[in-house]
Design an enzyme around this catalytic site. Structure first.
Site, PDB file in Angstrom:
ATOM      1  N   SER A 145       0.804  -1.220   0.000  1.00 32.98           N
ATOM      2  CA  SER A 145       0.000   0.000   0.000  1.00 32.98           C
ATOM      3  C   SER A 145       0.835   1.267   0.000  1.00 32.98           C
ATOM      4  CB  SER A 145      -0.942  -0.044   1.186  1.00 32.98           C
ATOM      5  OG  SER A 145      -1.690  -1.224   1.072  1.00 32.98           O
ATOM      6  N   ARG A 160       7.325   6.286  -4.535  1.00 37.97           N
ATOM      7  CA  ARG A 160       7.833   6.929  -3.312  1.00 37.97           C
ATOM      8  C   ARG A 160       7.221   6.214  -2.128  1.00 37.97           C
ATOM      9  NH1 ARG A 160       4.014  10.196  -5.596  1.00 37.97           N
ATOM     10  NH2 ARG A 160       2.069  10.236  -4.418  1.00 37.97           N
ATOM     11  N   ASP A 198      -4.052  -1.658  -1.052  1.00 36.80           N
ATOM     12  CA  ASP A 198      -5.068  -2.066  -0.069  1.00 36.80           C
ATOM     13  C   ASP A 198      -6.471  -1.576  -0.433  1.00 36.80           C
ATOM     14  OD1 ASP A 198      -4.357   0.561   0.498  1.00 36.80           O
ATOM     15  OD2 ASP A 198      -4.003   0.252   2.630  1.00 36.80           O
TER      16      ASP A 198
END
Ligand code: GLC
Length: 458
Positions: A145, A160, A198
């Site tokens: 996630s 990132r 997620d």
């Protein structure tokens, strides 16, 4: 009196007007449309390459792993059809060292957890000759996630880190390959079949298990971080090469919005001095500006900054404690516990402040803390509601008088009292009477069941 006045002033800074909510929904739609056309927007609108939504009849056994917050979870999921499933799982804390160390250390730790789990729960598979030969026979859905540049259902390079992770050498690498390499090194006979955000897992598991007549179109998380995924018309994802054979006969695409990065430019989001202070102590100042106002990782710190400010101005507490001056000392559970205390003398708040901040409080101080917590929590829910409403407007979910189903998960949504009520209030401000056709329900086990469903459709 001074305390009451200061608290009222701070609370009003955290109030979000109807006009602001409408402007947020509108700006969200503008940025979402831009993100569907190009990869260069902060709110990335990542195609998940999942082009089917389950209907509850799916079957099979899969492994699912979940890295997204402070714990790493391994599960085996058996989908039984009829929206039912069996799940076994084990969670392990991810240490701060691993969260900020090397990718080799992190991913070999993850693979090791899979091995331990399989030895315990999937012994048959583990001992099979074919698996020890390195043949991939068990499919794994990898819930990861963080923002990735996804190029296939099981391929994605990390853009990132968010939520306090900072494993620098993993940026730009394919996280599925990193995990596959470590699983192969342990000869586990496991194939990383799907890379799942997620929110995508949440949408999938809600669609699988929901008994509602309405189609599930959105999955969202309000937990350590916040984000949403939704069912998009494939033709609108113009940054993809839609003429590719992979998309023939496909009509929809689940898109992971990465709305945590909504309005990093702060055109419409509210900004208080406390938001600035919190942003300044994160590893990614200027990024994830929506998330920093909404999700659990930040709400406790916003509250601590306010309490510290009031203490420094000598209107709250006799003086600071080491705990009050410690960054990130308060987590979201502080907020939910404060909100949960409905007693007359706020005995619960009294004990909680003693425990987490080592400070004694008067009744007036406990009232003040309660008001501050309510203001910060309400702003979070109102902002989240605005983004949800924007998503629903963008896909025309309530046109033709149809109902729409949403799956939600995450610790803030689950434990913060009134969160779902406040979300709906905010959605109603934007959608008016259409709000009555928005069904919001808990999605159980998005990162387990949802990831298994993604591995299945892969
Ligand atoms: C952060 C991540 C995002 C995830 C969300 C909820 O915003 O960037 O990928 O879905 O947290 O866990």
């Amino acid at each position: 009196m001074a305390l009451e006045r200061e608290v009222a002033a701070i609370s009003s800074q955290f109030a979000v007007s109807d006009a602001e909510l409408l402007a947020i929904a509108k700006e969200y739609i503008r940025l979402a449309e831009l993100g569907l056309g190009t990869d260069s927007m902060p709110m990335t609108m990542i195609p998940s390459f999942v082009t089917d939504v389950p209907n509850g009849s799916e079957r099979g056994t899969f492994l699912a792993v979940d890295l997204g917050g402070t714990n790493f979870r391994v599960c085996s999921v058996t989908l039984l059809g009829n929206g039912e499933y069996k799940l076994e799982q084990k969670s392990t804390a991810v240490s701060k060292n691993l969260m900020t160390g090397s990718s080799k250390d992190l991913f070999s730790f993850l693979a090791k957890q899979v091995e331990t789990f399989m030895k315990l729960h999937l012994n048959d598979h583990f001992n099979e000759e074919s698996s020890t030969n390195g043949e991939h026979i068990l499919k794994l859905g990898f819930t990861f996630s963080f923002p990735v540049n996804q190029t296939a259902v099981n391929r994605g390079t990390l853009i990132r880190w968010t939520k306090g992770f900072d494993v620098v050498d993993a940026i730009g690498q394919d996280v599925c390959l990193l995990l596959q390499k470590e699983l192969d090194a342990l000869k586990l006979g496991v194939h990383v079949a799907a890379l799942v955000n997620d929110t995508v897992g949440t949408l999938m598991s809600r669609a699988y298990a929901s008994s509602s007549e309405a189609l599930t179109k959105v999955g969202l998380i309000v937990g350590t971080g916040t984000n949403g995924a939704y069912v998009e018309d494939l033709a609108k994802v113009t940054k993809l090469d839609l003429s590719s054979a992979a998309f023939s006969n496909k009509h929809l695409m689940i898109v992971n919005t990465e709305w945590g990065a909504f309005d990093n430019a702060l055109r419409v989001l509210p900004v208080t001095q406390y938001d600035r202070l919190v942003d300044g102590i994160t590893p990614n100042p200027g990024f994830q500006m929506f998330e920093k106002r909404v999700s659990g990782m930040f709400l406790g710190e916003i509250v601590r900054q306010i309490l510290l400010d009031l203490c420094t101005r000598k209107v709250l507490f006799a003086g600071p404690s080491a705990e009050l001056t410690t960054e990130w000392q308060l987590d979201t559970s502080f907020l939910s516990e404060v909100e949960n205390d409905e007693s007359e003398d706020f005995d619960g708040i009294c004990k909680l402040v003693e425990k987490s901040l080592a400070l004694h409080t008067s009744h007036a101080e406990r009232c003040a803390i309660k008001k501050i917590v309510e203001a910060v929590g309400k702003r979070s829910a109102y902002l989240a509601g605005a983004i949800i409403a924007g998503t629903l407007q963008h896909i025309g979910a309530c046109s033709n008088r149809s109902s729409v189903d949403l799956g939600v998960d995450g610790s803030v949504y689950a434990h913060y009292p009134n969160y779902s009520k406040l979300l709906k209030e905010s959605i109603k401000i934007i959608l008016g009477d259409d709000e009555a056709r928005v069904i919001i329900g808990r999605a159980e086990d998005g990162s387990g069941v949802g990831a298994a469903l993604c591995a299945l459709v892969a």
